[in-house]
Write an enzyme that holds these catalytic residues in place. Structure first.
Site, PDB file in Angstrom:
ATOM      1  N   ALA A  43       3.700  -2.129   8.644  1.00  0.00           N
ATOM      2  CA  ALA A  43       3.625  -3.457   8.032  1.00  0.00           C
ATOM      3  C   ALA A  43       3.725  -3.386   6.507  1.00  0.00           C
ATOM      4  CB  ALA A  43       2.330  -4.156   8.445  1.00  0.00           C
ATOM      5  N   SER A  93       0.850  -1.189   0.000  1.00  0.00           N
ATOM      6  CA  SER A  93       0.000   0.000   0.000  1.00  0.00           C
ATOM      7  C   SER A  93       0.886   1.239   0.000  1.00  0.00           C
ATOM      8  CB  SER A  93      -0.892   0.027   1.244  1.00  0.00           C
ATOM      9  OG  SER A  93      -1.500   1.295   1.419  1.00  0.00           O
ATOM     10  N   TYR A 145      -0.380  -0.305  10.370  1.00  0.00           N
ATOM     11  CA  TYR A 145      -0.599  -0.592   8.952  1.00  0.00           C
ATOM     12  C   TYR A 145       0.521   0.023   8.116  1.00  0.00           C
ATOM     13  CZ  TYR A 145      -3.203  -0.899   4.508  1.00  0.00           C
ATOM     14  OH  TYR A 145      -3.609  -1.169   3.225  1.00  0.00           O
TER      15      TYR A 145
END
Length: 269
Positions: free
Chosen positions: A166, A149, A163
């Site tokens: 990671a 992402s 998030y």
């Protein structure tokens, strides 16, 4: 071009919340099947994969799905073993499991941090841990794509520190592992989606308590993108198809950013 006929693709995370639109993993599975790949999927629930499997079947493709806990080594191993038992090999792996929870380092609970590391990062490690030994023994090796992402590249407007961390780690995991396996015939790359409109996106407006609900949340995200709107799951799926195809045979250890220009921008244009 992009002919995947006869190739076996393991896709972990091919379900989605609801049937309004397409999730990234679901679109990846359908796109791979459209190019001729046989799909062997793993997902935490079978009902959420119905749209994926029915779409593939309606177009004459093949898709088997098992219940899999992507954070459990035994569960992921069972998926890999079942695929090899049925098809004899694994040519493609798509590691797509992920979830975002809000929080900064001072406010996020330790349990939330741990669970975010498990679902976003450990899931990638386990998928590769069990698939790489299969691929390196095959004459034609294999191709792996891990879904990261842009939250792993830059701050995107909301606190989600676990998030962020990671997803950044996935990119480095892919880069280092790609070098280790380059001479063994296995390619690894990551696809890095930007702000995408998916069924999961619609739940984020509630999770992050956005005033004005989803329409305001959508406008905010559209306005962040230089191209003026969020992408969708097919934008990511098309990038995945390319990365696993023979046309990308000399590409490994890279990240393909699919974001409408947001990571190249310094802010609203």
């Amino acid at each position: 071009m992009l002919n995947l006929k006869g190739k076996v693709a393991v896709v972990i995370g091919l379900g989605q919340t609801g049937t309004d639109g397409w999730g990234i993993g679901a679109a990846c599975a359908v796109a791979l099947a459209q190019q001729g790949a046989v799909i062997f999927g793993g997902n935490r629930s079978l009902p959420s994969t119905a749209k994926t499997t029915e779409t593939i079947a309606s177009k004459g493709g093949q898709c088997d799905v098992m219940v899999v806990d992507a954070t459990s080594s035994d569960s992921v191993k069972a998926l890999v073993d079942a695929c090899v038992t049925k098809h004899g090999r694994i040519d493609i792996l798509i590691a797509n499991v992920g979830q975002s929870q809000p929080g900064c380092p001072a406010t996020m609970s330790e349990s939330t941090w741990d669970s975010q590391m498990d679902i976003n990062l450990k899931s990638v490690y386990l998928a590769c841990h069990h698939v790489l030994p299969v691929m390196e023994q095959q004459p034609n090796g294999g191709a792996i794509v891990c879904v990261s992402s842009i939250a792993g590249l830059r701050y995107i407007g909301k606190p989600q520190i676990a998030y962020n961390t990671a997803k950044a780690a996935i990119n480095q995991f892919v880069k280092a592992t790609a070098v280790i396996y380059a001479k063994r015939g296995v390619r690894l790359n990551s696809v890095v989606p930007g702000l995408m409109e998916t069924p999961y996106t619609k739940s984020l407006s509630t999770r992050f308590a956005v005033e004005g609900g989803y329409e305001q949340f959508k406008k905010m995200r559209d306005d962040q993108v230089p191209m003026g709107k969020m992408g969708d799951a097919w934008d990511v799926a098309n990038a995945v198809v390319f990365l696993v195809s023979d046309e990308a045979r000399y590409i490994t250890g890279q990240k393909l950013v699919v974001d409408g220009g947001i990571t190249s921008s310094t802010g609203p244009t």
